[in-house]
Design an enzyme around this catalytic site. Structure first.
Site, mmCIF file in Angstrom:
data_model
loop_
_atom_site.group_PDB
_atom_site.id
_atom_site.type_symbol
_atom_site.label_atom_id
_atom_site.label_comp_id
_atom_site.label_asym_id
_atom_site.label_seq_id
_atom_site.Cartn_x
_atom_site.Cartn_y
_atom_site.Cartn_z
ATOM 1 N N TYR A 1 23.029 42.731 16.602
ATOM 2 C CA TYR A 1 23.838 42.124 15.558
ATOM 3 C C TYR A 1 25.152 42.866 15.366
ATOM 4 O O TYR A 1 25.286 44.039 15.712
ATOM 5 C CB TYR A 1 23.085 42.090 14.222
ATOM 6 N N PHE B 1 31.841 46.379 9.782
ATOM 7 C CA PHE B 1 31.250 47.401 8.930
ATOM 8 C C PHE B 1 29.885 47.872 9.429
ATOM 9 O O PHE B 1 29.388 48.903 8.986
ATOM 10 C CB PHE B 1 31.112 46.923 7.477
ATOM 11 N N ASP B 2 29.279 47.132 10.369
ATOM 12 C CA ASP B 2 27.966 47.543 10.864
ATOM 13 C C ASP B 2 27.669 46.824 12.168
ATOM 14 O O ASP B 2 28.204 45.741 12.443
ATOM 15 C CB ASP B 2 26.888 47.212 9.830
ATOM 16 N N ILE C 1 18.449 42.916 2.768
ATOM 17 C CA ILE C 1 19.012 42.064 1.718
ATOM 18 C C ILE C 1 18.457 40.643 1.839
ATOM 19 O O ILE C 1 18.125 40.186 2.937
ATOM 20 C CB ILE C 1 20.549 42.053 1.782
ATOM 21 N N TYR D 1 24.951 42.514 -1.793
ATOM 22 C CA TYR D 1 25.084 43.690 -2.655
ATOM 23 C C TYR D 1 25.795 43.412 -3.977
ATOM 24 O O TYR D 1 26.117 44.335 -4.714
ATOM 25 C CB TYR D 1 25.788 44.808 -1.891
ATOM 26 N N PHE E 1 27.199 38.090 9.595
ATOM 27 C CA PHE E 1 26.416 38.714 10.673
ATOM 28 C C PHE E 1 26.253 37.720 11.820
ATOM 29 O O PHE E 1 25.833 36.581 11.609
ATOM 30 C CB PHE E 1 25.024 39.106 10.177
#
Length: 230
Positions: free
Chosen positions: A146, A156-157, A173, A199, A216
């Site tokens: 991912y 960010f990830d 989440i 969040y 994502f």
């Protein structure tokens, strides 16, 4: 809070030097000036995102009142702390409200794009590669590749290795859990997760801003249903 005020003062002092820097060559200045300029650059870089509109002349007067015994401060230390704290709260509230507005606009526009589906919870998703077969149970562990980005496209990830990451979907989440449970092995989805399924208003300080829709792109490599192993 006291530490924060000290840091803000250092940041403002560095910024106040900017006008002088236009006319002075600090690279060839005396040691004291060179060190002061370099120190100001470092502090300024660390605090350049402070959401405050400063009056540098007033800042200089406040600084002098603390350093010069012949000048009387117009506020007590407690009053100064309360003023700064209030200003920071107001500034952050403005940032939060702007993020909320941008998220609403994005989700509305995105939901109208061809190929985007919206679930009852508000999760939005696109099917980039469809496959048929079993879908993860609510307590499954999944192996995925991912990437995660914000609505401006910044990353960010991501799963660190090409082999994929193992994730217990009930521990992430809500938007992630819901999205993964729609997928079959080898499928690829793009999930648009609203902040209320991620969040929320607070975000994660330093990582996820308030009211952040998270995007994502996920490839589901393997499903490990816990119930199958019992």
């Amino acid at each position: 809070m006291k530490k924060l005020i000290i840091i803000l003062c250092m940041f403002l002092a560095a910024t106040a030097l900017h006008a002088r820097a236009i006319q002075e060559d600090y690279r060839n200045a005396e040691e004291k000036e060179r060190v002061s300029y370099a120190f100001g650059m470092i502090i300024g870089a660390n605090l350049s995102t402070a959401p405050i509109d400063f009056d540098y002349a007033a800042f200089t007067e406040g600084l002098r009142s603390m350093l010069d015994e012949n000048i009387e401060s117009q506020f007590s230390q407690q009053e100064a702390m309360e003023i700064v704290e209030t200003a920071l709260h107001i500034a952050m509230d403005k940032v939060t409200e702007e993020n909320r507005r941008l998220e609403e606009e994005f989700l509305l526009t995105n939901s109208q794009r061809t190929g985007v589906r919206v679930t009852e919870s508000g999760l939005q998703y696109e099917v980039l590669k469809h496959t048929s077969g079993d879908k993860p149970a609510g307590n499954a562990v999944v192996k995925v590749n991912y990437t995660g980005t914000f609505i401006d496209g910044s990353l960010f990830d991501s799963s660190a290795e090409d082999e994929g990451a193992y994730i217990p979907i009930e521990l992430v989440i809500p938007g992630w859990t819901e999205g993964i449970m729609l997928m079959s092995e080898s499928s690829v989805y793009r999930l648009f997760i609203p902040s209320n399924l991620a969040y929320g208003r607070d975000g994660i300080q330093g990582l996820i801003p308030p009211y952040s829709t998270l995007i994502f792109e996920v490839e589901l490599l393997e499903i490990i249903n816990v119930d199958d192993d019992e």
